[in-house]
Design an enzyme around this catalytic site. Sequence first.
Site: not given
Ligand code: ACO
Length: 475
Positions: A355, A412
């Site tokens: 998140h 979720d």
């Molecule tokens: N699975 C695996 N790795 C992840 C995930 C994940 N779900 N989420 C983040 N990471 C990793 C990224 O690859 C990144 O790794 P790195 O540093 O090696 O490059 C690091 O964690 C940081 O990730 P970001 O994408 O920069 O984090 P951001 O805060 O921008 O993204 C997000 C947040 C979009 C929610 C992300 O965690 C994600 O894509 N999650 C999966 C989708 C999801 O469940 N969305 C619902 C969110 S809740 C809502 O909106 C109701």
Amino acid sequence: MTRSRAPPPASPDPSTLVGRLLFTGASLDPDNRCRASGYAVVVTDAAFTDSEKATLHFPGGSAEFPILRSVDGADAVDISTFTKQTGLTTLDQGFVNTASTRSGITYIDGDQGILRYRGYAIEDVAANCSYLETAWLLIYGELPTPDQLGEFDERIRRHTLLHEDLKRFFAALPHTAHPMSVLSSAVSALSTYYEDSLNPKDPEQVEISTIRLLAKMPVIAAYAHKKALGQAFLYPDNSLSFVDNFLKLNFGTLAEPYEVNPVLSKALERLLILHEDHEQNASTSTVRLVGSTEANLFSSVSAGINALYGPLHGGANEAVLTMLKQIRDSGQGVGRFVERVKNKEDGVRLMGFGHRVYKNYDPRAKLVKESADEVLAALGVSDPLLDIAKELEQIALDDDYFKERRLYPNVDFYTGVIYKAMGFPSRMFTVLFAIGRLPGWIAHWREMTTDPATKIGRPQQLYTGPAARDWPTGR
Ligand code: ACO
């Protein structure tokens, strides 16, 4: 009012500094100067006061910016005069450090896993309020009296009917249409029926639009579901509560009476409450951005529905179920899937994990997980997908990749399993999220339209295209 902010650290960590707002990745020197490319942000060690300022030194000058107090959470450097004072702009991709507005609706502490609606802990709200009571709290700022709640409920019950012409709108769409697209289109179309009450500056018109949206959006959602099933639309039953009416519209048929299952009703109400608001998330920010142009409430909410549709936002609940099914069908096991995520194979992510704000267990996810067990037990459903979800969660929580990145289940992760047990197809999951989020969108839109500080949302850019060049001769 009590203030729960910790005093600024004597030797600040770069990640806590105002300098990060301006220069991501900058480091501190021994004088607490944040260094990056010849720029320096000076941060004082003294406790922040209302008159305290952050000073930016840049090539050619320096500028001061007031530090604004928050009630809870991070204070803000007010950079509204930034470009005027410096001739520079600020770059903050994804708004990771930038507050787009002041807001008094919802508070999140992502490190502590805290969520509050108008100051009340989400755990208390979920345990004590109905969906409509929570909606009132979010929209009007206080818990309603029994009379206020009764009147609100009654008004919403009296506005559930859709114009018969709007019902025909559904016939023009293919039965394969994704219900989120149907929902956003029909909510946008709602505005065409109420052209006499779309003025965002008229409180009475805003009030009736609020009631109409809360009453009619669930009916539209249920019709999107029925359309996909090829079943006749039911008329709303205004003798039923908000949630029971919604269940009947989705699962009732014209052929036989429909008995609402109280277990389903209670669980759905709780899930909707947990989704009602989440401060400046992507869809709410979209509603506010569109609304900042003085677009009407229906158009603004329709835009918010489209923003919610994406799999990185509300669409994650549908994506989680797809992921769990893929793990089940691949026969490769949860461990192999987690390896693929860690290796970033084909960009695969663990959906329902991570998140932007929560760097701890999402407090909503805890409550949803409890509901998942209760609902499945009460319905006598045993779903292997729930077992896969639990195994996946455990492996991820124990794994350094997820621990280092502070990735935890979000709201979720378990909702899809519950919605599936209730009988909703996976394409309806994000629609349910949208109904949950509607009061939050309305509350933010109303807060914005009545805030004298509101300006049309219009970001700047750091231009990286070609410099000015001569037009090719002969062309
Ligand atoms: N699975 C695996 N790795 C992840 C995930 C994940 N779900 N989420 C983040 N990471 C990793 C990224 O690859 C990144 O790794 P790195 O540093 O090696 O490059 C690091 O964690 C940081 O990730 P970001 O994408 O920069 O984090 P951001 O805060 O921008 O993204 C997000 C947040 C979009 C929610 C992300 O965690 C994600 O894509 N999650 C999966 C989708 C999801 O469940 N969305 C619902 C969110 S809740 C809502 O909106 C109701």
